[in-house]
Design a protein around this motif. Structure first.
Motif, PDB file in Angstrom:
ATOM      1  N   GLN A  88       0.830  -1.204   0.000  1.00 12.17           N
ATOM      2  CA  GLN A  88       0.000   0.000   0.000  1.00 12.17           C
ATOM      3  C   GLN A  88       0.863   1.253   0.000  1.00 12.17           C
ATOM      4  N   GLU A  89       1.964   1.221   0.719  1.00 10.06           N
ATOM      5  CA  GLU A  89       2.872   2.374   0.733  1.00 10.06           C
ATOM      6  C   GLU A  89       3.479   2.608  -0.648  1.00 10.06           C
ATOM      7  N   LEU A  90       3.818   1.538  -1.330  1.00 10.39           N
ATOM      8  CA  LEU A  90       4.373   1.677  -2.679  1.00 10.39           C
ATOM      9  C   LEU A  90       3.324   2.186  -3.661  1.00 10.39           C
ATOM     10  N   GLN A  91       2.086   1.697  -3.528  1.00  9.76           N
ATOM     11  CA  GLN A  91       1.022   2.162  -4.415  1.00  9.76           C
ATOM     12  C   GLN A  91       0.795   3.665  -4.280  1.00  9.76           C
ATOM     13  N   ASN A  92       0.994   4.189  -3.092  1.00 11.35           N
ATOM     14  CA  ASN A  92       0.770   5.618  -2.872  1.00 11.35           C
ATOM     15  C   ASN A  92       1.815   6.473  -3.586  1.00 11.35           C
ATOM     16  N   ASP A  93       2.998   5.909  -3.827  1.00 11.00           N
ATOM     17  CA  ASP A  93       4.072   6.686  -4.459  1.00 11.00           C
ATOM     18  C   ASP A  93       5.035   5.724  -5.145  1.00 11.00           C
ATOM     19  N   PRO A  94       4.640   5.144  -6.293  1.00  9.37           N
ATOM     20  CA  PRO A  94       5.476   4.111  -6.919  1.00  9.37           C
ATOM     21  C   PRO A  94       6.720   4.672  -7.593  1.00  9.37           C
ATOM     22  N   SER A  95       7.864   4.111  -7.256  1.00  7.97           N
ATOM     23  CA  SER A  95       9.128   4.458  -7.887  1.00  7.97           C
ATOM     24  C   SER A  95      10.108   3.326  -7.623  1.00  7.97           C
ATOM     25  N   VAL A  96      11.170   3.260  -8.430  1.00  7.47           N
ATOM     26  CA  VAL A  96      12.179   2.228  -8.234  1.00  7.47           C
ATOM     27  C   VAL A  96      12.867   2.401  -6.887  1.00  7.47           C
ATOM     28  N   GLU A  97      13.179   3.625  -6.527  1.00  3.47           N
ATOM     29  CA  GLU A  97      13.862   3.884  -5.257  1.00  3.47           C
ATOM     30  C   GLU A  97      13.015   3.418  -4.078  1.00  3.47           C
ATOM     31  N   LYS A  98      11.737   3.716  -4.143  1.00  2.00           N
ATOM     32  CA  LYS A  98      10.858   3.309  -3.042  1.00  2.00           C
ATOM     33  C   LYS A  98      10.656   1.797  -3.036  1.00  2.00           C
ATOM     34  N   PHE A  99      10.534   1.212  -4.226  1.00  6.11           N
ATOM     35  CA  PHE A  99      10.423  -0.247  -4.307  1.00  6.11           C
ATOM     36  C   PHE A  99      11.612  -0.919  -3.639  1.00  6.11           C
ATOM     37  N   LEU A 100      12.812  -0.437  -3.911  1.00  2.03           N
ATOM     38  CA  LEU A 100      14.007  -1.055  -3.349  1.00  2.03           C
ATOM     39  C   LEU A 100      14.048  -0.898  -1.837  1.00  2.03           C
ATOM     40  N   ARG A 101      13.701   0.285  -1.358  1.00  2.00           N
ATOM     41  CA  ARG A 101      13.709   0.513   0.092  1.00  2.00           C
ATOM     42  C   ARG A 101      12.662  -0.351   0.788  1.00  2.00           C
ATOM     43  N   LEU A 102      11.455  -0.439   0.212  1.00  2.23           N
ATOM     44  CA  LEU A 102      10.388  -1.221   0.830  1.00  2.23           C
ATOM     45  C   LEU A 102      10.654  -2.719   0.722  1.00  2.23           C
ATOM     46  N   SER A 103      11.333  -3.132  -0.348  1.00  2.00           N
ATOM     47  CA  SER A 103      11.717  -4.544  -0.457  1.00  2.00           C
ATOM     48  C   SER A 103      12.676  -4.920   0.670  1.00  2.00           C
ATOM     49  N   GLN A 104      13.622  -4.026   0.974  1.00  3.31           N
ATOM     50  CA  GLN A 104      14.519  -4.299   2.086  1.00  3.31           C
ATOM     51  C   GLN A 104      13.750  -4.332   3.403  1.00  3.31           C
ATOM     52  N   GLU A 105      12.807  -3.417   3.566  1.00  2.00           N
ATOM     53  CA  GLU A 105      11.995  -3.412   4.781  1.00  2.00           C
ATOM     54  C   GLU A 105      11.201  -4.712   4.900  1.00  2.00           C
ATOM     55  N   PHE A 106      10.669  -5.200   3.774  1.00  6.70           N
ATOM     56  CA  PHE A 106       9.950  -6.475   3.775  1.00  6.70           C
ATOM     57  C   PHE A 106      10.882  -7.621   4.177  1.00  6.70           C
ATOM     58  N   THR A 107      12.104  -7.587   3.682  1.00  7.08           N
ATOM     59  CA  THR A 107      13.096  -8.595   4.043  1.00  7.08           C
ATOM     60  C   THR A 107      13.261  -8.675   5.558  1.00  7.08           C
ATOM     61  N   TYR A 108      13.309  -7.518   6.222  1.00  5.81           N
ATOM     62  CA  TYR A 108      13.450  -7.482   7.676  1.00  5.81           C
ATOM     63  C   TYR A 108      12.153  -7.899   8.373  1.00  5.81           C
ATOM     64  N   GLN A 109      11.031  -7.289   7.994  1.00  6.47           N
ATOM     65  CA  GLN A 109       9.776  -7.503   8.716  1.00  6.47           C
ATOM     66  C   GLN A 109       9.239  -8.929   8.582  1.00  6.47           C
ATOM     67  N   SER A 110       9.500  -9.559   7.453  1.00  2.20           N
ATOM     68  CA  SER A 110       8.953 -10.900   7.226  1.00  2.20           C
ATOM     69  C   SER A 110       9.661 -11.968   8.051  1.00  2.20           C
ATOM     70  N   GLY A 111      10.857 -11.674   8.525  1.00  3.19           N
ATOM     71  CA  GLY A 111      11.606 -12.653   9.298  1.00  3.19           C
ATOM     72  C   GLY A 111      12.221 -13.754   8.457  1.00  3.19           C
ATOM     73  N   LEU A 112      12.329 -13.537   7.148  1.00  2.00           N
ATOM     74  CA  LEU A 112      12.834 -14.575   6.250  1.00  2.00           C
ATOM     75  C   LEU A 112      14.347 -14.535   6.073  1.00  2.00           C
ATOM     76  N   LEU A 113      14.986 -13.449   6.453  1.00  2.00           N
ATOM     77  CA  LEU A 113      16.393 -13.236   6.129  1.00  2.00           C
ATOM     78  C   LEU A 113      17.308 -14.102   6.996  1.00  2.00           C
ATOM     79  N   PRO A 114      18.073 -15.041   6.392  1.00  2.00           N
ATOM     80  CA  PRO A 114      19.032 -15.834   7.176  1.00  2.00           C
ATOM     81  C   PRO A 114      20.152 -14.940   7.727  1.00  2.00           C
TER      82      PRO A 114
END
Length: 303
Positions: free
Chosen positions: A210-236
């Motif tokens: 939803q945050e990306l939909q509000n302001d879609p850009s490559v820079e924001k996609f990359l930052r939010l992807s990293q945030e997802f990596t942390y929040q999801s708990g998937l990162l070894p």
């Protein structure tokens, strides 16, 4: 016609949430990702043997259930009885099973090639939908095929097959490069069997999409992807250390979903610097880059 060939780009997902349904057409994922200039090329031609022959990167294989099921679904969908067997060749330079959407790309490119070989009894979207259904039924993918169908960067706004689900593309610079550090495959079945992990994925994925939909850009996609990596708990832990070290070099890296590896996005002016930084952590892994595919799956040859 005796031969047809099609290409599907690979695909990288940066963030997602899972949306399963008893109807494969409605199953899928919401989230965001991008397509790669590297992908899967699939060809199909008639041969006179007693069974279909499947070849992946020049090696004959009996264990390609996605491809076998694409063939089965195609004839069921078009209502034709098979009159011969095929030689089906898949080729890719992407690491298989490492979060590059190669299963979906194989399904999509094969479905498009089969359809072309038989004179296009299905529309483009129907052939793409067939690939999605096979992926869902075999539990090898949820949202990959719809992204690979259209190319570019996408936000998946409604789950489902191409023509059922909904996505929105957003713009990017044509000299953008995707850079990867890949150690190997990562088992998704174990991860996704955990209800608590699925809950974390879905909560993080929905909020960040939803945050990306509000302001879609490559820079924001990359930052939010990293945030997802942390929040999801998937990162070894091993990848966590690499992500933190790269951040000190002002490189925003995120985890491949699902693969034991990382990706980032940089303009051509920063490509060599970024490749050098990734190579510091290569070990027994692989470092490479490619461009973004703008087109999606398409037929490349029929004769």
């Amino acid at each position: 016609m005796e031969f047809a060939q099609a290409f599907s780009p690979g695909h990288v997902t940066g963030l997602f949430s899972i949306h399963e349904s008893d109807n494969p057409l409605a199953s899928g994922s919401l989230g965001a990702g991008f397509c790669l200039s590297e992908g899967m090329t699939s060809s199909v031609e008639f041969h006179h043997g007693s069974e279909d022959l499947f070849i992946l990167n020049s090696e004959t294989s009996l264990e390609l259930p996605v491809s076998r099921n694409v063939v089965k679904h195609f004839f069921r969908r078009v209502g034709q009885k098979r009159k011969s067997f095929f030689t089906i060749r898949h080729s890719t330079r992407l690491p298989v099973g490492c979060g590059f959407g190669t299963s979906g790309a194989g399904a999509l490119s094969l479905s498009l090639a089969l359809n072309a070989l038989y004179g296009n009894p299905l529309s483009f979207l129907e052939a793409a939908t067939l690939a999605h259904v096979v992926e869902v039924e075999l539990k090898t993918g949820l949202g990959t095929v719809i992204g690979e169908t259209f190319g570019g960067f996408e936000i998946r706004e409604a789950p489902g097959a191409p023509g059922v689900g909904r996505l929105a593309n957003f713009s990017y610079d044509k000299d953008l490069n995707a850079v990867f550090l890949v150690y190997g495959p990562l088992s998704t079945s174990t991860v996704l069997k955990s209800p608590s992990i699925k809950d974390r994925i879905n909560l993080a994925g929905a909020t960040l999409r939803q945050e990306l939909q509000n302001d879609p850009s490559v820079e924001k996609f990359l930052r939010l992807s990293q945030e997802f990596t942390y929040q999801s708990g998937l990162l070894p832990n091993r990848l966590l250390g690499v992500v933190e070290a790269l951040a000190r070099s002002e490189i925003t890296a995120s985890m491949l979903m699902f693969g034991d590896g990382l990706f980032t996005l940089v303009p051509s002016a920063r490509l060599e610097q970024t490749l050098s930084a990734f190579r510091l952590f290569r070990g027994a892994g692989n470092v490479f880059s490619c461009l973004i595919d703008p087109e999606g799956g398409h037929v490349t040859d029929v004769h």
